[in-house]
Design a protein around this motif. Structure first.
Motif, PDB file in Angstrom:
ATOM      1  N   ALA A  15       0.829  -1.212   0.000  1.00  0.00           N
ATOM      2  CA  ALA A  15       0.000   0.000   0.000  1.00  0.00           C
ATOM      3  C   ALA A  15       0.858   1.254   0.000  1.00  0.00           C
ATOM      4  O   ALA A  15       0.556   2.251  -0.678  1.00  0.00           O
ATOM      5  N   LEU A  18       2.198   1.865  -3.481  1.00  0.00           N
ATOM      6  CA  LEU A  18       1.168   2.430  -4.359  1.00  0.00           C
ATOM      7  C   LEU A  18       0.942   3.916  -4.074  1.00  0.00           C
ATOM      8  O   LEU A  18       0.720   4.712  -4.991  1.00  0.00           O
ATOM      9  N   ASP A  19       1.019   4.285  -2.785  1.00  0.00           N
ATOM     10  CA  ASP A  19       0.714   5.674  -2.415  1.00  0.00           C
ATOM     11  C   ASP A  19       1.786   6.667  -2.862  1.00  0.00           C
ATOM     12  O   ASP A  19       1.515   7.869  -2.930  1.00  0.00           O
ATOM     13  N   ASN A  38      -4.874   3.545  -4.579  1.00  0.00           N
ATOM     14  CA  ASN A  38      -3.896   4.364  -3.845  1.00  0.00           C
ATOM     15  C   ASN A  38      -4.482   5.732  -3.515  1.00  0.00           C
ATOM     16  O   ASN A  38      -5.593   6.092  -3.914  1.00  0.00           O
TER      17      ASN A  38
END
Length: 463
Positions: A15, A18-19, A38
Motif C-alpha cells: 500500500a 502504491l501511495d 492508492n
C-alpha cells in the motif's frame, strides 16, 4: 538473518508503494473485485478506499460511482485498453488498463492507471489560447509586411524632414509618444515608422482605434478577460491588446475618444506596466511601448473636463506634431506620383497626368490630407479609362481652390478701382479657362450663363 516480513506488514508495504506513485492506481481481480487503490486515485476521483474495497467494478458502475469500466473487456481480450471515465462528482479521468497474467496465461489481475484529464484539458486550453495570440500576431506582421511593400514614407518637404529628425531620436528610446495632427495626415504611418526604427522593431506592433470600440467593450479589449467574466465571453478567456503587444509597441489611435473611466485605468497601466483582466484578481506584468494619437486639442479637452490632466501630462513626454498637407507643399506632388504608381500597379494600368493637372493638385487645399489624396487618386484610376488625366478630369470643388487668383495687381496704387477690378476679373477668367478648357465648364464653375463667360472672355481677348 533478518526475520521474514509478516503478511500484514507486506500488505502495508504494498500500500505504501502504491501511495508514492503520482498516477492513480486501481487494482482488480479477474472477476472485477476491487483489491487496491492508492491515495492519488482517491484525490483524483473523490472516491474513498472504504467505499469501494472488495466491491465489483460493475456494481460500482451500476450504483452511479462512475459511468464506464474497463475490466470486463480487458479480462476477455487480454489486451490493454484506454477510455475516459466520469465519476459521480463530474470529474473526468483517463483510464489506461493493463492485464496481469498468471502462470497459465490467463488474466489474473487488471491494473488501471488513472490520470486527471481536467489538467490535460487546461493545458490544451492554454496551448489553444497561446496559439490564438500567435495567429493574431502573425496576421498583424503579415499586414505590416504588405504595407511596407507598398513603399516607404514619401516626403520632400522641409517640415517632414525636421519631423523625421525628431522621430529618429525618439524612436531609440522607450519614451511614450503623443502624435498630434488633423485626420488623415498619416499618424498611423508615422507610428509604424517609429516602431520600425526602434529597438522593438522585431516585436509585435498593434493598433487600436479607441473611437471604433464600443464603450462597454474597451476594457476587455485592452485588458483581456477571464473565462465567464461576462455573458457572451469566450469560454477560454481572452488576452487583451496590452498582453498581445508585450515586448512590442501599442498604438492607441484617437485616444481623445476614451471615456474618463478608461482614461484612469489606462493611466495606471502606463505608469505601472501592470494589468488585471476583467473577472480576475491576478496582476499581470507586461512590457509595452505606447504611442498615442489624436486630432483633438487635448489641452482644450483637459480644460473642458473631457480628458484627464494627469493622463495628458503622462502622454506628453515626446510630442510629434504632424503638419497638414496644405502646409507641406513640397510633399504634394511626390505623394501624388507615389499613389499613381501604387494604383497603376494594383489595377494593371498606365495612367499619367499633365502639368496643368499637377498644378491643380498643388494648389488644392486637401482638407482630408494624405488620406483624401490616397482615396481620390485610387478613384481616378479605377473610374477613368484615359491614359493621361487633365484638369477636366478633376471635380469642380478642386478647381475652385486650384484657380490661381493673382492678387499682385491689387497692390498697384497707380490703378483706379475700376482698373484693379478689370485686371482681377481678366486674370480670374484666364486661369479658369486654362484649367477647365471650355466656356461651358467655367460657366458651371462660377454658376453663370455661358453667354456671360463668352462675352467677358471676348472683352478681354481671351478667345
Amino acid at each position: 538473518m533478518e526475520k521474514s516480513i509478516k503478511k500484514h506488514d507486506l500488505k502495508k508495504l504494498h500500500a505504501g508503494i502504491l501511495d508514492v506513485l503520482s498516477d492513480g492506481i486501481y487494482v482488480t481481480d479477474a472477476k472485477g473485485k476491487t483489491l487496491a487503490v492508492n491515495r492519488t486515485y482517491e484525490q483524483l476521483t473523490g472516491l474513498k478506499r472504504e467505499e469501494i474495497m472488495g466491491k465489483l467494478v460493475t456494481d460500482l458502475r451500476n450504483q452511479g460511482n462512475f459511468d464506464v469500466v474497463l475490466n470486463p473487456e480487458i479480462v476477455s481480450s487480454g489486451q490493454k485498453k484506454s477510455l475516459v471515465q466520469v465519476t459521480k462528482e463530474g470529474r473526468r479521468v483517463i483510464l489506461n488498463g493493463c492485464p496481469v497474467f498468471d502462470e497459465a496465461g490467463k488474466v489474473a489481475l487488471v491494473v488501471t492507471f488513472v490520470r486527471d484529464i481536467t489538467l490535460l484539458s487546461q493545458l490544451q486550453d492554454q496551448i489553444s489560447n497561446q496559439q490564438e495570440v500567435i495567429d493574431k500576431y502573425r496576421e498583424v506582421q503579415k499586414r505590416d509586411k504588405l504595407k511596407q511593400q507598398n513603399g516607404p514614407v514619401v516626403f520632400e518637404s522641409q517640415e517632414i524632414v525636421q519631423l523625421m529628425n525628431v522621430l529618429d531620436k525618439v524612436a531609440k528610446t522607450d519614451a511614450t509618444v503623443l502624435m498630434l495632427g488633423e485626420t488623415g495626415v498619416g499618424k498611423d504611418v508615422f507610428s509604424r515608422l517609429l516602431h520600425q526604427r526602434s529597438l522593438r522593431q522585431d516585436e509585435p506592433f498593434f493598433k487600436v482605434d479607441c473611437s471604433a470600440i464600443p464603450e462597454s467593450l474597451i476594457e476587455s479589449e485592452l485588458f483581456g478577460y477571464e473565462s465567464g467574466a461576462f455573458s457572451g465571453a469566450n469560454a477560454k478567456g481572452k488576452p487583451g491588446l496590452f498582453e498581445m503587444a508585450d515586448k512590442g509597441t501599442l498604438f492607441l489611435d484617437e485616444i481623445g475618444e476614451l471615456p474618463l473611466l478608461m482614461q484612469s485605468k489606462l493611466l495606471r497601466a502606463l505608469q505601472d506596466q501592470e494589468l488585471i483582466r476583467v473577472g480576475s484578481t491576478k496582476v499581470r506584468k507586461f512590457d509595452v511601448r505606447f504611442i498615442a494619437a489624436t486630432n483633438k486639442n487635448l489641452e482644450e479637452e483637459v480644460k473642458n473636463g473631457r480628458f484627464r490632466s494627469d493622463l495628458f501630462y503622462r502622454l506628453k513626454v515626446a510630442v510629434l506634431q504632424i503638419p497638414p498637407l496644405r502646409e507641406r507643399q513640397g510633399d504634394i506632388l511626390p505623394l501624388a506620383s507615389f499613389f499613381f504608381e501604387k494604383y497603376n500597379i494594383k489595377y494593371r494600368k498606365e495612367v499619367n497626368f499633365t502639368k496643368k493637372f499637377c498644378d491643380a493638385l498643388q494648389n488644392y487645399k486637401w482638407p482630408g490630407n494624405v488620406r483624401e489624396m490616397d482615396n481620390f487618386i485610387q478613384s481616378l484610376i479605377v473610374t477613368r479609362d484615359k491614359e493621361i488625366l487633365d484638369v477636366s478630369d478633376l471635380p469642380h470643388y478642386m478647381l475652385r481652390d486650384a484657380i490661381d487668383m493673382d492678387r499682385s495687381s491689387l497692390s498697384d496704387a497707380n490703378k483706379s478701382l475700376d482698373e484693379l477690378m478689370r485686371d482681377y476679373e481678366k486674370n480670374l477668367l484666364k486661369n479658369a479657362l486654362e484649367i477647365n478648357g471650355s466656356v461651358a465648364k467655367v460657366a458651371k464653375l462660377f454658376k453663370v450663363d455661358r453667354t456671360t463667360i463668352f462675352r467677358k472672355a471676348k472683352k478681354y481677348s481671351l478667345l
